[in-house]
Design a protein around this motif. Structure first.
Motif, PDB file in Angstrom:
ATOM      1  N   LEU A 253       0.823  -1.152  -0.137  1.00 11.69           N
ATOM      2  CA  LEU A 253       0.334   0.412  -0.013  1.00 11.69           C
ATOM      3  C   LEU A 253       1.090   1.421   0.020  1.00 11.69           C
ATOM      4  O   LEU A 253       1.061   2.233  -0.506  1.00 11.69           O
ATOM      5  N   ARG A 254       1.908   0.848   0.785  1.00  6.50           N
ATOM      6  CA  ARG A 254       2.711   2.376   1.085  1.00  6.50           C
ATOM      7  C   ARG A 254       3.502   2.967  -0.044  1.00  6.50           C
ATOM      8  O   ARG A 254       3.898   3.928  -0.069  1.00  6.50           O
ATOM      9  N   TYR A 255       4.893   1.276  -0.531  1.00  4.28           N
ATOM     10  CA  TYR A 255       5.723   2.250  -1.580  1.00  4.28           C
ATOM     11  C   TYR A 255       5.298   1.899  -2.807  1.00  4.28           C
ATOM     12  O   TYR A 255       5.441   2.084  -3.891  1.00  4.28           O
ATOM     13  N   ALA A 256       3.957   0.808  -3.280  1.00  2.00           N
ATOM     14  CA  ALA A 256       3.780   0.385  -4.397  1.00  2.00           C
ATOM     15  C   ALA A 256       2.438   1.027  -4.746  1.00  2.00           C
ATOM     16  O   ALA A 256       2.425   2.035  -6.194  1.00  2.00           O
ATOM     17  N   LEU A 257       1.378   1.806  -4.084  1.00  2.00           N
ATOM     18  CA  LEU A 257       0.446   2.714  -4.529  1.00  2.00           C
ATOM     19  C   LEU A 257       0.959   3.310  -3.440  1.00  2.00           C
ATOM     20  O   LEU A 257      -0.331   4.457  -4.477  1.00  2.00           O
ATOM     21  N   GLY A 258       1.643   4.290  -2.727  1.00  2.00           N
ATOM     22  CA  GLY A 258       2.151   5.564  -2.177  1.00  2.00           C
ATOM     23  C   GLY A 258       0.638   6.094  -1.764  1.00  2.00           C
ATOM     24  O   GLY A 258       0.748   6.893  -1.466  1.00  2.00           O
ATOM     25  N   ILE A 259       0.289   4.953  -1.104  1.00  2.00           N
ATOM     26  CA  ILE A 259      -0.665   5.246   0.745  1.00  2.00           C
ATOM     27  C   ILE A 259       0.151   5.297   1.679  1.00  2.00           C
ATOM     28  O   ILE A 259       0.577   4.330   1.510  1.00  2.00           O
ATOM     29  N   ALA A 260      -0.152   7.105   1.888  1.00  2.00           N
ATOM     30  CA  ALA A 260       1.151   7.202   2.638  1.00  2.00           C
ATOM     31  C   ALA A 260      -0.156   7.545   4.145  1.00  2.00           C
ATOM     32  O   ALA A 260      -1.489   8.726   4.040  1.00  2.00           O
ATOM     33  N   PRO A 261       0.242   7.053   5.476  1.00  2.00           N
ATOM     34  CA  PRO A 261      -0.266   7.449   6.590  1.00  2.00           C
ATOM     35  C   PRO A 261      -0.426   8.833   6.875  1.00  2.00           C
ATOM     36  O   PRO A 261       0.203   9.269   6.585  1.00  2.00           O
ATOM     37  N   ALA A 262      -1.199   9.170   8.102  1.00  2.00           N
ATOM     38  CA  ALA A 262      -0.921  10.658   7.774  1.00  2.00           C
ATOM     39  C   ALA A 262       0.399  11.181   8.978  1.00  2.00           C
ATOM     40  O   ALA A 262       0.596  10.385   9.442  1.00  2.00           O
ATOM     41  N   PRO A 263       0.927  12.385   8.410  1.00  2.00           N
ATOM     42  CA  PRO A 263       1.988  12.100   8.449  1.00  2.00           C
ATOM     43  C   PRO A 263       2.024  12.790   9.738  1.00  2.00           C
ATOM     44  O   PRO A 263       3.590  12.371  10.421  1.00  2.00           O
ATOM     45  N   GLY A 264       1.358  12.612  10.764  1.00  2.00           N
ATOM     46  CA  GLY A 264       1.710  13.896  12.370  1.00  2.00           C
ATOM     47  C   GLY A 264       2.812  13.044  13.649  1.00  2.00           C
ATOM     48  O   GLY A 264       3.817  12.960  13.517  1.00  2.00           O
ATOM     49  N   ARG A 265       2.267  11.715  13.533  1.00  2.00           N
ATOM     50  CA  ARG A 265       2.228  11.027  15.018  1.00  2.00           C
ATOM     51  C   ARG A 265       3.912  10.741  14.198  1.00  2.00           C
ATOM     52  O   ARG A 265       4.633  10.403  14.681  1.00  2.00           O
ATOM     53  N   ALA A 266       3.988  10.120  13.098  1.00  2.00           N
ATOM     54  CA  ALA A 266       5.568   9.319  12.757  1.00  2.00           C
ATOM     55  C   ALA A 266       6.284  10.386  12.300  1.00  2.00           C
ATOM     56  O   ALA A 266       7.663  10.386  12.999  1.00  2.00           O
ATOM     57  N   LEU A 267       6.061  11.816  12.154  1.00  2.00           N
ATOM     58  CA  LEU A 267       7.692  12.653  11.964  1.00  2.00           C
ATOM     59  C   LEU A 267       7.562  12.807  13.197  1.00  2.00           C
ATOM     60  O   LEU A 267       8.900  13.758  13.997  1.00  2.00           O
ATOM     61  N   ARG A 268       6.551  13.475  14.639  1.00  2.00           N
ATOM     62  CA  ARG A 268       7.062  13.857  15.510  1.00  2.00           C
ATOM     63  C   ARG A 268       7.510  12.880  16.402  1.00  2.00           C
ATOM     64  O   ARG A 268       8.838  13.240  16.842  1.00  2.00           O
ATOM     65  N   ARG A 269       7.649  11.648  15.999  1.00  2.00           N
ATOM     66  CA  ARG A 269       7.986  10.099  16.632  1.00  2.00           C
ATOM     67  C   ARG A 269       9.902  10.226  16.148  1.00  2.00           C
ATOM     68  O   ARG A 269      10.541  10.254  17.002  1.00  2.00           O
ATOM     69  N   GLY A 270       9.468  10.306  14.823  1.00  2.00           N
ATOM     70  CA  GLY A 270      11.145  10.532  14.294  1.00  2.00           C
ATOM     71  C   GLY A 270      12.105  11.940  15.221  1.00  2.00           C
ATOM     72  O   GLY A 270      12.955  11.504  15.540  1.00  2.00           O
ATOM     73  N   ALA A 271      11.692  12.494  14.702  1.00  2.00           N
ATOM     74  CA  ALA A 271      12.294  14.027  15.355  1.00  2.00           C
ATOM     75  C   ALA A 271      12.363  13.099  16.831  1.00  2.00           C
ATOM     76  O   ALA A 271      13.412  13.487  17.072  1.00  2.00           O
TER      77      ALA A 271
END
Ligand code: SF4
Length: 224
Positions: free
Chosen positions: A22-40
């Motif tokens: 879903l993420r890399y063949a179809l390009g469907i990305a989850p909402a960025p907020g939580r993942a971005l905050r967690r990465g930072a």
């Protein structure tokens, strides 16, 4: 088909092949907020523990000599090593959390800051760590000196045995909660993982689905 991909995509593959599709063949990305905050936050916590010598661009020949020295120990600064390799015409890129050179071994460490330890080496982390090891052995490594990335000679890590492990630290105290035993990278075990990823991207392999999807950020769009 896409031409490049972050090595972290292989962590998605280890988590769930359908998620990877879903993420890399179809390009469907989850909402960025939580993942971005967690990465930072993970980055901030990791940097707060960094005590390794940071080589300047002018000092890189010295670093390379130390990497080639069979008896030396080198602790590279956190997130200083940029790694890449090609497989099936696709460029994989990534940045290892920690890389230590201990005599004849390059040890790649994925460090996680958690509130509760999982107490195990997850397959998602293992795939990403294998990708870093594969790049050290068969791809390219670049060193970030703060003034851009300088690519190191191809043999800088090639003669070393590559190993990998995960360390989980408490996010508030930084205390180590879990450290997996170092495992040896084996090319013949990792190539089928890469081939399967490519097969899924090309639509030649049907991705398998997980059964327990409780915390999946793509659950709403996933119809296995
Ligand atoms: S909902 Fe389940 S099967 Fe679907 S992508 Fe997420 S983990 Fe995979």
């Amino acid at each position: 088909m896409r031409r490049s991909m972050p090595m972290s995509a292989l962590a998605s593959l280890g988590y769930c092949e359908r998620y990877f599709y879903l993420r890399y063949a179809l390009g469907i990305a989850p909402a960025p907020g939580r993942a971005l905050r967690r990465g930072a936050e993970q980055h901030r916590l990791s940097q707060s523990l960094d005590a390794a010598r940071r080589y300047t661009r002018e000092e890189l020949p010295e670093l390379v000599a130390r990497l080639r020295d069979a008896e030396s120990t080198v602790v590279l600064p956190r997130e200083a090593l940029h790694l890449s390799f090609y497989h099936g015409g696709l460029l994989f890129r990534g940045r290892a959390d920690r890389v230590l050179k201990l005599r004849g071994v390059a040890l790649v460490v994925e460090e996680k800051f958690v509130s509760r330890s999982s107490g195990r080496l997850r397959r998602s982390h293992e795939y990403q760590l294998l990708a870093y090891c594969h790049a050290l052995k068969f791809g390219r490594a670049g060193y970030s000196s703060g003034r851009g990335v300088t690519w190191l000679p191809e043999d800088a890590f090639r003669l070393l045995r590559a190993k990998y492990m995960v360390v989980e630290r408490c996010a508030s105290t930084r205390e180590v909660l879990f450290a997996s035993s170092p495992r040896s990278y084996r090319r013949e075990s990792f190539l089928p993982v890469l081939d399967r990823a490519l097969g899924i991207l090309k639509g030649e392999v049907r991705p398998s689905s997980r059964e327990n999807c409780g915390n999946c950020s793509l659950a709403e769009v996933c119809v296995p």
